[in-house]
Design a protein around this motif. Structure first.
Motif, PDB file in Angstrom:
ATOM      1  N   ASN A 128      14.459  55.253 -14.148  1.00  0.00           N
ATOM      2  CA  ASN A 128      13.632  55.488 -15.377  1.00  0.00           C
ATOM      3  C   ASN A 128      14.723  56.402 -16.344  1.00  0.00           C
ATOM      4  O   ASN A 128      16.018  56.558 -15.900  1.00  0.00           O
ATOM      5  CB  ASN A 128      12.406  56.166 -15.182  1.00  0.00           C
ATOM      6  CG  ASN A 128      11.297  55.442 -14.637  1.00  0.00           C
ATOM      7  OD1 ASN A 128      10.974  54.423 -15.483  1.00  0.00           O
ATOM      8  ND2 ASN A 128      11.029  55.538 -13.400  1.00  0.00           N
ATOM      9  N   SER A 129      14.153  57.212 -17.386  1.00  0.00           N
ATOM     10  CA  SER A 129      15.071  58.041 -18.062  1.00  0.00           C
ATOM     11  C   SER A 129      14.434  59.362 -18.302  1.00  0.00           C
ATOM     12  O   SER A 129      14.348  60.176 -19.059  1.00  0.00           O
ATOM     13  CB  SER A 129      15.197  57.545 -19.541  1.00  0.00           C
ATOM     14  OG  SER A 129      15.827  56.419 -19.576  1.00  0.00           O
ATOM     15  N   LEU A 130      13.892  59.932 -17.032  1.00  0.00           N
ATOM     16  CA  LEU A 130      13.163  61.500 -16.808  1.00  0.00           C
ATOM     17  C   LEU A 130      14.312  62.397 -17.047  1.00  0.00           C
ATOM     18  O   LEU A 130      15.343  62.088 -16.448  1.00  0.00           O
ATOM     19  CB  LEU A 130      12.595  61.277 -15.545  1.00  0.00           C
ATOM     20  CG  LEU A 130      11.411  60.374 -15.372  1.00  0.00           C
ATOM     21  CD1 LEU A 130      10.771  60.418 -13.906  1.00  0.00           C
ATOM     22  CD2 LEU A 130      10.180  60.779 -16.305  1.00  0.00           C
ATOM     23  N   VAL A 131      13.679  63.263 -17.565  1.00  0.00           N
ATOM     24  CA  VAL A 131      14.825  64.599 -18.116  1.00  0.00           C
ATOM     25  C   VAL A 131      14.321  65.780 -17.448  1.00  0.00           C
ATOM     26  O   VAL A 131      12.911  65.856 -16.883  1.00  0.00           O
ATOM     27  CB  VAL A 131      15.189  64.794 -19.489  1.00  0.00           C
ATOM     28  CG1 VAL A 131      15.760  63.386 -20.009  1.00  0.00           C
ATOM     29  CG2 VAL A 131      13.861  64.908 -20.144  1.00  0.00           C
ATOM     30  N   ASN A 152      17.774  58.757 -12.731  1.00  0.00           N
ATOM     31  CA  ASN A 152      17.386  59.215 -13.887  1.00  0.00           C
ATOM     32  C   ASN A 152      18.187  60.249 -14.726  1.00  0.00           C
ATOM     33  O   ASN A 152      19.572  59.973 -14.436  1.00  0.00           O
ATOM     34  CB  ASN A 152      16.032  60.067 -13.675  1.00  0.00           C
ATOM     35  CG  ASN A 152      14.554  59.141 -13.189  1.00  0.00           C
ATOM     36  OD1 ASN A 152      14.237  58.660 -14.493  1.00  0.00           O
ATOM     37  ND2 ASN A 152      14.438  58.727 -12.117  1.00  0.00           N
ATOM     38  N   LEU A 153      17.850  61.136 -15.433  1.00  0.00           N
ATOM     39  CA  LEU A 153      18.642  62.040 -16.209  1.00  0.00           C
ATOM     40  C   LEU A 153      18.235  63.376 -15.993  1.00  0.00           C
ATOM     41  O   LEU A 153      18.304  64.268 -16.566  1.00  0.00           O
ATOM     42  CB  LEU A 153      18.574  61.785 -17.751  1.00  0.00           C
ATOM     43  CG  LEU A 153      18.952  60.370 -18.114  1.00  0.00           C
ATOM     44  CD1 LEU A 153      18.437  60.149 -19.548  1.00  0.00           C
ATOM     45  CD2 LEU A 153      20.326  60.215 -18.068  1.00  0.00           C
ATOM     46  N   LEU A 154      17.775  63.748 -14.584  1.00  0.00           N
ATOM     47  CA  LEU A 154      17.353  65.027 -14.191  1.00  0.00           C
ATOM     48  C   LEU A 154      18.646  65.717 -14.022  1.00  0.00           C
ATOM     49  O   LEU A 154      19.666  65.642 -13.609  1.00  0.00           O
ATOM     50  CB  LEU A 154      16.572  64.956 -13.017  1.00  0.00           C
ATOM     51  CG  LEU A 154      15.368  63.974 -12.802  1.00  0.00           C
ATOM     52  CD1 LEU A 154      15.082  63.751 -11.279  1.00  0.00           C
ATOM     53  CD2 LEU A 154      14.438  64.333 -13.587  1.00  0.00           C
ATOM     54  N   SER A 155      18.132  67.003 -14.442  1.00  0.00           N
ATOM     55  CA  SER A 155      19.165  68.260 -14.266  1.00  0.00           C
ATOM     56  C   SER A 155      19.092  69.466 -13.737  1.00  0.00           C
ATOM     57  O   SER A 155      17.745  69.619 -13.260  1.00  0.00           O
ATOM     58  CB  SER A 155      19.775  68.541 -15.786  1.00  0.00           C
ATOM     59  OG  SER A 155      18.707  69.084 -16.754  1.00  0.00           O
ATOM     60  N   GLY A 156      20.084  70.526 -13.671  1.00  0.00           N
ATOM     61  CA  GLY A 156      19.506  71.685 -13.151  1.00  0.00           C
ATOM     62  C   GLY A 156      19.892  71.640 -11.612  1.00  0.00           C
ATOM     63  O   GLY A 156      19.859  70.586 -10.871  1.00  0.00           O
ATOM     64  N   PRO A 157      19.491  72.678 -10.819  1.00  0.00           N
ATOM     65  CA  PRO A 157      19.686  72.881  -9.514  1.00  0.00           C
ATOM     66  C   PRO A 157      18.455  71.939  -8.796  1.00  0.00           C
ATOM     67  O   PRO A 157      17.502  72.136  -9.163  1.00  0.00           O
ATOM     68  CB  PRO A 157      19.543  74.234  -9.076  1.00  0.00           C
ATOM     69  CG  PRO A 157      18.733  74.702 -10.111  1.00  0.00           C
ATOM     70  CD  PRO A 157      18.769  74.188 -11.490  1.00  0.00           C
ATOM     71  N   LEU A 158      18.809  71.853  -7.343  1.00  0.00           N
ATOM     72  CA  LEU A 158      17.958  71.117  -6.431  1.00  0.00           C
ATOM     73  C   LEU A 158      16.949  72.570  -6.054  1.00  0.00           C
ATOM     74  O   LEU A 158      17.682  73.446  -5.455  1.00  0.00           O
ATOM     75  CB  LEU A 158      18.490  70.860  -5.040  1.00  0.00           C
ATOM     76  CG  LEU A 158      17.647  69.913  -4.215  1.00  0.00           C
ATOM     77  CD1 LEU A 158      16.802  68.766  -4.940  1.00  0.00           C
ATOM     78  CD2 LEU A 158      18.274  69.491  -3.038  1.00  0.00           C
ATOM     79  N   PRO A 159      15.598  72.568  -6.238  1.00  0.00           N
ATOM     80  CA  PRO A 159      14.968  73.735  -5.854  1.00  0.00           C
ATOM     81  C   PRO A 159      15.016  73.988  -4.277  1.00  0.00           C
ATOM     82  O   PRO A 159      14.642  72.941  -3.725  1.00  0.00           O
ATOM     83  CB  PRO A 159      13.623  73.487  -6.409  1.00  0.00           C
ATOM     84  CG  PRO A 159      13.559  72.015  -6.577  1.00  0.00           C
ATOM     85  CD  PRO A 159      14.975  71.592  -6.736  1.00  0.00           C
ATOM     86  N   PRO A 160      15.219  75.163  -3.986  1.00  0.00           N
ATOM     87  CA  PRO A 160      14.992  75.503  -2.460  1.00  0.00           C
ATOM     88  C   PRO A 160      13.571  75.235  -1.699  1.00  0.00           C
ATOM     89  O   PRO A 160      13.380  74.718  -0.685  1.00  0.00           O
ATOM     90  CB  PRO A 160      15.143  76.999  -2.494  1.00  0.00           C
ATOM     91  CG  PRO A 160      15.831  77.530  -3.584  1.00  0.00           C
ATOM     92  CD  PRO A 160      15.296  76.461  -4.677  1.00  0.00           C
TER      93      PRO A 160
END
Length: 662
Positions: A128-131, A152-160
């Protein structure tokens, strides 16, 4: 009287606050999760899948969802009372088991409220194109065992908090996003994920060292993909000792250390990883062009060494594609709806369609071609589909059509427009049914001249080209039987607001009678995309697709439309244009001026490498051309350094020319 008043009050309360009479999970879906997944789409472009989530539609018709009743048994939507029951959503004991909307055109973000779905077992929102980020709250969902957010276009860190799921987590797929940062350690020391079998973090921006106890944390992994990231530091050799591990990809990272001379995973798993196999035989590092690369563009057309490179790399790509095919093929379903008015064959993602809905859809003409007409059609429930009505006499008979249609209906990839259903009428009429995507074609983006034109920087053009290459590679090698597109051109590439390319019209020539199929060849010649050896469509092959892609890549780089100029009648031969510029030592002048904005060094940014690749694809001799797997590899190795330019708010403009965040 008091009793009566209480009853009236209760009724009024229910009417004015419907959520009070709903299942908590239903309430969350309608008030939080649906708006978040849909994003900023206006009501007129409501997502076709999410539009079914409403209280006037029976729960079993809500797409992408699986439910559980109070006794713990799944809700059986094959039973007629369940399919038509409007009261099920008011059952407070109803629980959501599964949320699956892959390749559904979602453009919003992952809502934190997913963590409040206490019975949710699987979350599949891939392609998909989730951000935005993966919410911390996802780790609060106590029952999740499978998560797939690939493509997708998910960004940021992988949450612990993701490791809070470890007691039940079996599969975590985050491939091909924009995630970054280091890999988080579990909150509790020495904790493990004993059930985790698949961990796919490939094609992101993760960096830093792997935890030293990585292998002991994931002892039962069968598949691990860390490829195409920026992981560094010492590689824990204990990973290679995991008995259950069957698939491993560490390629294109910055690890240090050495490995045994032989491993069961092969050298491809470590290519470009920085690791050394045995006594100094390096398997890392990407190739760099020499200073004479520009002159080598023309010479490279005839270089037989490309054949050897494409064969070796092609084997690796085919293995990866075969694995993807197995994963995607498991979910591909097929249903049939027969009636006196004809036959409807439904594929994955089109399960909601019925023969009556399709025949009663109201449509408007979007495009006419020599072999059919494309309509934008409105369904009774408000959803929109695209219908391609094949011209009478252009198509083969029904018995010949169905095997081809079924093959096309199984093709699923983020860079393909999926075929959702096929209708064959009693009088022989044939309809191909797709999702309606209100996107511009690549041809429009490159060549439109009206005001408010979308800025196409090099990172954006590279993303589009790479998406097209991946889609074609999947058609060629990711299917049980290869699919040749046969009509690759910029008019057949849809590009959304996040510059994700989706290929249309693939494999249609196999449905046509020979004379009509050959009309496609004539059109390809007129438009400048036809390979020299292609005289009849029956000779179409993956190598002729590669040639057409080479012209497409030149079109992207030069900003010029190939083929016959409708005003002057003159043919513009893009490969000849590049050859002449190289011989005259004016290569830098062939690039589109808009493409060069903000580019300090075309060599360092990969522009020259891309030009050389395009010319290699356009080699006159088909055996010298690379295959699409090699094309994908080269484009991936030559990514633009300033990838943040993809989403610069100052450059992204909406249809009406107002600034818009990507």
């Amino acid at each position: 009287m008091a009793s009566t008043l209480l009853t009236l009050f209760t009724i009024l309360s229910i009417l004015t606050n419907p959520s009070s009479s709903q299942s908590p999970d239903v309430s969350l879906l309608l008030t939080k999760i649906k708006p978040s997944l849909q994003g900023n789409s206006s009501s007129s472009t409501t997502n076709i899948q999410l539009s079914t989530w409403n209280l006037s539609t029976p729960l079993c018709a809500w797409r992408g969802l699986q439910w559980s009743l109070s006794d713990g048994d799944p809700l059986n939507c094959d039973v007629n009372p369940a399919r038509t029951n409007l009261s099920l959503s008011r059952d407070p004991s109803l629980s959501l088991l599964s949320l699956r909307l892959p390749a559904s055109g979602l453009s919003g973000s992952i809502p934190p409220e997913i963590g409040r779905l206490s019975s949710l077992q699987s979350l599949f929102l891939g392609v998909n194109s989730l951000v935005g980020p993966i919410p911390l709250e996802l780790g609060n969902a106590p029952s999740i065992s499978a998560v797939d957010l690939t493509g997708n276009l998910l960004s940021g860190p992988l949450p612990p908090s993701i490791w809070n799921l470890c007691n039940r987590l079996v599969s975590l797929r985050l491939h091909h996003n924009n995630l970054s940062g280091s890999l988080p350690s579990p909150a509790l020391p020495n904790s493990t994920c004993p059930n985790l079998q698949v961990l796919d973090l490939g094609e992101n921006g993760f960096r830093g060292d792997l935890p030293s106890d990585f292998a002991t944390q994931f002892t039962n992994l069968t598949e691990l993909d860390l490829g195409s990231n920026s992981f560094s530091g010492s590689f824990p050799p204990s990973l290679l000792g995991l008995n259950s591990l069957q698939k491993l990809n560490l390629s294109f990272n910055n690890f240090t250390g050495s490995l045994p001379a032989t491993t069961r995973f092969g050298a491809a798993a470590f290519q470009g990883s920085g690791l050394v196999i045995g006594s100094g035989n390096g398997v890392g590092g990407g190739s760099r062009l020499s200073s004479g690369a520009v002159a080598g563009i023309v010479i490279g057309l005839m270089a037989g060494i490309v054949v050897l490179a494409s064969v070796s790399i092609g084997l690796v790509q085919r293995r990866k594609a075969h694995a993807r095919k197995q994963e995607e093929g498991d979910e591909a379903g097929e249903q049939e709806d027969d009636g006196r008015d004809g036959r409807l064959v439904v594929f994955q993602g089109g399960e909601h369609l019925t023969l009556e809905e399709v025949l009663n859809a109201t449509g408007q003409v979007m495009e006419k071609t020599s072999y059919g007409t494309v309509y934008k059609a409105k369904l009774a429930d408000g959803g929109t589909i695209a219908l391609r009505l094949l011209r009478e006499g252009s198509c083969r008979d029904g018995a010949s059509c169905l095997p081809v249609v079924r093959q096309l209906g199984r093709a699923r990839h983020e860079n393909l427009v999926a075929l959702r259903a096929f209708y064959q009428g009693e009088r022989g009429e044939k309809l191909l049914i797709y999702d309606y995507l209100p996107n511009k074609t690549l041809n429009e983006l490159l060549h439109e001249t009206r005001g408010g034109k979308t800025m196409l920087s090099w990172p954006r053009r590279h993303k589009i080209a790479l998406g097209v290459a991946r889609g074609l590679a999947h058609l060629h090698t990711g299917q049980e039987t290869p699919i040749v597109h046969g009509n690759v051109r910029s008019k057949n590439i849809l590009v959304d607001e996040f510059f994700v390319a989706r290929i249309t019209e693939y494999g249609l020539d196999k449905l046509m009678v020979p004379t009509v199929a050959d009309e496609i060849v004539s059109a390809a010649k007129s438009d400048g995309y036809k390979a020299p050896e292609l005289q009849k469509m029956k000779r179409c092959s993956p190598r002729t697709d590669v040639y057409s892609f080479g012209i497409l890549l030149l079109e992207i780089l030069l900003g010029k439309k190939p083929g016959k100029d409708t005003r002057t009648g003159e043919m513009l031969d893009l490969p000849s244009l590049v050859k002449a510029a190289v011989l005259e030592e004016t290569t830098m002048e062939v690039f589109d001026v808009e493409l060069l904005k903000g580019i300090r060094s075309p060599m360092e940014e990969g522009l020259v490498q891309a030009l050389k690749l395009a010319m290699g694809c356009c080699a006159p001799v088909d055996s010298v051309r690379p295959d699409m797997g090699e094309v994908v590899k080269q484009l991936e190795e030559n990514r633009p350094r300033n990838r943040s330019a993809l989403y610069s708010p100052a450059e992204i403009r909406s249809e009406i020319g107002t600034p818009r965040l990507g």
